[in-house]
Structures are given as structure tokens and as C-alpha cells.
Enzyme design. Structure first.
Site, short mmCIF file in Angstrom:
data_model
loop_
_atom_site.label_atom_id
_atom_site.label_comp_id
_atom_site.label_asym_id
_atom_site.label_seq_id
_atom_site.Cartn_x
_atom_site.Cartn_y
_atom_site.Cartn_z
N GLY A 1 -15.08 4.94 -72.47
CA GLY A 1 -15.70 6.08 -71.80
C GLY A 1 -17.15 5.79 -71.43
O GLY A 1 -17.60 6.11 -70.32
N GLY B 1 -11.76 0.25 -73.69
CA GLY B 1 -10.53 1.06 -73.65
C GLY B 1 -9.27 0.23 -73.52
O GLY B 1 -9.11 -0.81 -74.17
N LYS C 1 -5.55 7.69 -63.38
CA LYS C 1 -6.02 8.73 -62.46
C LYS C 1 -7.18 8.31 -61.58
O LYS C 1 -8.13 7.69 -62.05
CB LYS C 1 -6.50 9.93 -63.28
CG LYS C 1 -5.41 10.64 -64.02
CD LYS C 1 -5.98 11.97 -64.48
CE LYS C 1 -5.24 12.56 -65.64
NZ LYS C 1 -6.15 13.35 -66.47
P1 AMP Z 1 -6.53 5.18 -67.97
O1 AMP Z 1 -6.65 5.88 -69.29
O2 AMP Z 1 -6.87 6.00 -66.80
O3 AMP Z 1 -7.20 3.82 -67.99
O4 AMP Z 1 -4.98 4.89 -67.80
C1 AMP Z 1 -4.27 4.00 -68.59
C2 AMP Z 1 -2.81 4.37 -68.57
O5 AMP Z 1 -2.32 4.34 -67.24
C3 AMP Z 1 -1.98 3.39 -69.37
O6 AMP Z 1 -1.45 4.04 -70.48
C4 AMP Z 1 -0.91 2.95 -68.40
O7 AMP Z 1 0.37 2.90 -68.95
C5 AMP Z 1 -0.97 4.01 -67.32
N1 AMP Z 1 -0.49 3.51 -66.02
C6 AMP Z 1 -0.87 2.40 -65.38
N2 AMP Z 1 -0.19 2.22 -64.25
C7 AMP Z 1 0.66 3.26 -64.15
C8 AMP Z 1 1.63 3.65 -63.19
N3 AMP Z 1 1.84 2.92 -62.09
N4 AMP Z 1 2.31 4.80 -63.41
C9 AMP Z 1 2.09 5.55 -64.51
N5 AMP Z 1 1.17 5.23 -65.45
C10 AMP Z 1 0.48 4.10 -65.28
#
Ligand code: AMP
Length: 403
Positions: A383, A360, A204
Site C-alpha cells: 500500500g 504486496g 482493479k
Molecule cells: P491487487 O490486490 O489489485 O494487486 O490484485 C491482486 C489479485 O488480482 C490477485 O489475487 C490475482 O489473483 C488477481 N488477478 C490478477 N489477474 C486477474 C484476472 N485476470 N482476473 C481476476 N483476478 C485477477
């Protein structure tokens, strides 16, 4: 002024109540990654080798203050810690506030190591209750915070307990892991050797807005991957198919792109994508698209041209901070982008760059690729490192003694 560390404190004959971060993954009673326990050893040894006793407290998982729950017991951690230290670790009871825990802490002798049960079994922990804080404050002659992973949370054992100890005139210091984490991330923010390249990925944009705004004036370049790239690309009017987009943040993404241009920070976006029709491990139909993604397909990893571009930027960097995967790295088909970005970062490190993995998922990925020990520093706090990179001060650190 620099925070006082445990190495600078006189610990002889003192009971040091230490907040550590033993929140490790445990499956079926077996610890699958003990890095956080190993990272806590220098502070523990610094205490016991100089004639103090270490009374350790940590959380594990997210129990909600309703008493003991077997799924979240720290017992496997006590056993692993004893193995790593090569000496017994006392594990007195199922409740860190009961008479047995209190007696163990109060009777600790020089050289003893005691691990108290999960702080989140106690209802006072999340609420930072005064009676809870006062009770735990009596367990030590001084306090040590070595829990970087929880440094952004004002939980009782992080904030109310040291505050109560300070009120009793007891010293509160930083552990060696906390010191190391604050130094690496702090130096990268304050005085990075340029080019300073930030790699941002993950799910996100909304989680990382403050971080991007804090880094834009400092970074030479920001490399964007993962699902968050598609919100930026859509804001630029590109075809992103059914890729994950945060519609409510399109305006914000556009604003950040303008800001980057004004500040002369190169904000790099993917120019090609590994796409799939299904959000599954096999992906249904998988194809690579250039700037426009066909309807019905979603981008799940950065493509080969993007990997080459990002690799070149990273190999020329002198400081690298990496936070977030470039794709769905959990599935082998969509792992290459994340792996190659990690590889380019360690290549730069071998030529003298400072590289920091922001905890993370990125730390898990670096570990999985067998590259973790080739980075300059792998943070133990996802975090917490995000909040630090976003420029948010930690009240839990601010209350510690300074030198
Ligand atoms: P975050 O917790 O924001 O660091 O997000 C990590 C997660 O984002 C991981 O579980 C990834 O599988 C997911 N992710 C990364 N790239 C994509 C993508 N292009 N579409 C959907 N999910 C994604």
C-alpha cells in the site's frame, strides 16, 4: 532536505523508541516469511551496537483496539527476532501501555532490545489519542521510524507519538529500511534512467488511477496485465467475454489511453489471453484467445504473444517498477505471465537495470518464483509503495528531522 537517519544520530545511552513493521504472515504460531523482521535488523543493530537500547513497537494484522487477542500476538516475532539477533529480546506484557511495558521501556539499558505487544491492541493507536501518544512518548529519549509498510497511515505510533516526542524536544529520525525504500522509489520517480518501464497488474484499475496519472508523464512505457487490463480493453471496444471489468471506470480508462498517447508513453495491453470458463484453480475449460475473448470465457492470465512482447520491452528497460500480478498467479495454470514478466525484469537487472518490486502480491510472487534477491529492491510495503508511486506525500515522514 534529506531526512536524518538513525545512523546519523547519537544513540549512546539513549532509549530509542522505534516503530517497525513486523506485520508478517503467521500460521499456527509459525512465521512463514520473516523478510520484514530481517529488513529491520540493520537499524536495530545500528542502535544497540553503538550503546543505545531499542524499544520496538509494531502492529500485526488488524485487531480493532479491544485489548489482547492471542491470534495477533507478536510473541512469535519476539522469538524469531531473538534468534536472528543472537541475543534475548524482552517481551514484557500483553498491553504496551501497562505498568510492566512502561517499566521495561523506562529501565532499558544500553544493548537491550525490547519488543512491545501489538500496538493495535490499544484503542488509542488507530485514533491517535493524545493520552496514548503522550504515554508512549515517555518510553524513549528519541524516536525512529523504520516502518515503511505503514508510512501511508497516520496511526498513533506513526504520527501522534513522534509528534508528542518532538514537542518534548526529542529527536525523530528515519530507520535504515525506511531510508532505503524512500530512496529506491523516490529516485525512480524523480530521475529514472530511461527507458523507464512500469508494470501494472492486479485486480482493479480503480486502485491505480492516481498512480497511472502520476507515472504517465514520467514513464517510457506502461505494461498492463491482470484483471485491470480488461477494463482498458473493453474501453477500446474489444470483446472481453466474462473477464472482470470495472464498468464504472470505462470512461476513465479511455481517458488514460488518450493521455498516454498525448504524452508519448507506450501503454501496452495484452494481445492474447489464457482464459477459463470457471473462476477456479482448474478453470473448467481453459483456452487461449487472441484479441477477442469468446463469450463465457474470462481472461485469467496474459497469453504467449503478450509474454513475448512484454519480455522484449522489459529486457530493453533501464528502470523497472513492478506492481501487481499479470494473472491469477496463486493458481499454477494462470501463473506463467507473472513468472515470465518477473524473469524478464531480473534479466534486465543482470544487464544493469534498476528493478523495484512494489511490495504486496508482486513481492510474494517474486519470493515464490525464487527471484526476489535478483531484483534491485523488493519493497516491504504494498500500500505504501502504491501511494508513493501515486505521488502522495507521507506526513509520517515529513515530521522527521532533516539534516
Ligand atoms: P491487487 O490486490 O489489485 O494487486 O490484485 C491482486 C489479485 O488480482 C490477485 O489475487 C490475482 O489473483 C488477481 N488477478 C490478477 N489477474 C486477474 C484476472 N485476470 N482476473 C481476476 N483476478 C485477477
Amino acid at each position: 532536505m534529506p531526512t536524518k537517519t538513525i545512523a546519523q544520530a547519537d544513540v549512546k545511552n539513549k532509549r530509542v523508541l522505534s516503530r517497525v513493521d513486523f506485520n508478517v504472515p503467521i500460521e499456527g504460531g509459525v512465521i512463514s516469511d520473516d523478510r520484514r523482521i530481517r529488513e529491520a535488523l540493520p537499524s536495530i543493530k545500528s542502535i544497540i551496537d553503538r550503546g543505545g537500547s531499542a524499544i520496538l513497537m509494531s502492529h500485526l494484522g488488524r485487531p480493532e483496539g479491544k485489548g489482547f487477542e492471542a491470534a495477533y500476538t507478536l510473541k512469535p516475532v519476539a522469538d524469531r527476532l531473538a534468534q536472528l539477533l543472537g541475543k534475548p529480546v524482552q517481551f514484557p506484557s500483553q498491553d504496551l501501555t501497562d505498568a510492566a511495558a512502561e517499566a521495561a521501556a523506562k529501565n532499558a539499558k544500553p544493548g537491550d532490545v525490547i519488543l512491545l505487544e501489538n500496538v493495535r491492541f490499544a484503542k488509542g493507536e488507530k485514533k491517535g489519542e493524545e493520552s496514548y501518544a503522550t504515554k508512549l512518548a515517555g518510553y524513549g529519549d528519541m524516536y525512529c521510524n523504520d516502518a515503511f509498510g505503514t508510512a501511508h497511515r497516520e496511526d498513533g505510533s506513526m504520527f501522534a507519538v513522534p509528534k508528542a516526542m518532538k514537542a518534548q524536544g526529542k529527536s525523530c529520525v528515519a530507520g535504515l529500511l525506511l531510508e532505503k525504500e524512500l530512496k529506491y522509489l523516490g529516485d525512480a520517480l524523480k530521475s529514472p534512467v530511461k527507458p523507464f518501464v512500469v508494470v501494472l497488474g492486479g485486480a482493479k484499475v480503480s486502485d491505480k488511477i492516481q498512480l497511472i496519472e502520476n507515472l504517465l508523464p514520467r514513464a517510457s512505457a506502461i505494461i498492463v496485465g491482470g484483471a485491470m487490463a480488461y477494463t482498458f480493453l473493453k474501453a477500446l471496444g474489444r470483446e472481453v467475454g466474462s473477464s472482470r471489468v470495472e464498468e464504472s471506470h470505462l470512461e476513465h480508462a479511455k481517458k488514460m489511453l488518450d493521455q498516454a498517447a498525448n504524452l508519448k508513453c507506450d501503454l501496452h495491453l495484452p494481445v492474447d489471453h489464457v482464459c477459463a470458463t470457471d473462476f477456479t484453480e482448474s478453470g473448467g475449460t481453459v483456452d487461449i484467445f487472441g484479441e477477442s475473448i469468446k463469450p463465457g470465457f474470462m481472461g485469467l492470465d496474459i497469453g504467449p504473444k503478450t509474454i513475448t512482447n512484454y519480455g522484449a520491452v522489459l529486457r530493453a528497460a533501464k528502470t523497472i517498477v513492478w506492481n501487481g500480478p499479470m494473472g491469477v498467479f496463486e493458481w499454477p495454470l494462470f501463473r506463467t505471465g507473472t513468472q515470465q514478466v518477473a524473469q524478464a525484469s531480473v534479466d534486465a537487472t543482470s544487464k544493469g537495470a534498476i528493478s523495484i518490486v512494489g511490495g504486496g502480491d508482486s513481492a510474494a510472487a517474486a519470493e515464490e518464483f525464487g527471484l526476489a534477491n535478483q531484483f534491485s529492491h523488493v519493497s516491504t510495503g504494498g500500500g505504501a509503495s502504491l501511494e508513493m508511486l501515486a505521488g502522495k506525500p507521507f506526513t509520517t515522514v515529513a515530521l522527521l528531522d532533516v539534516v
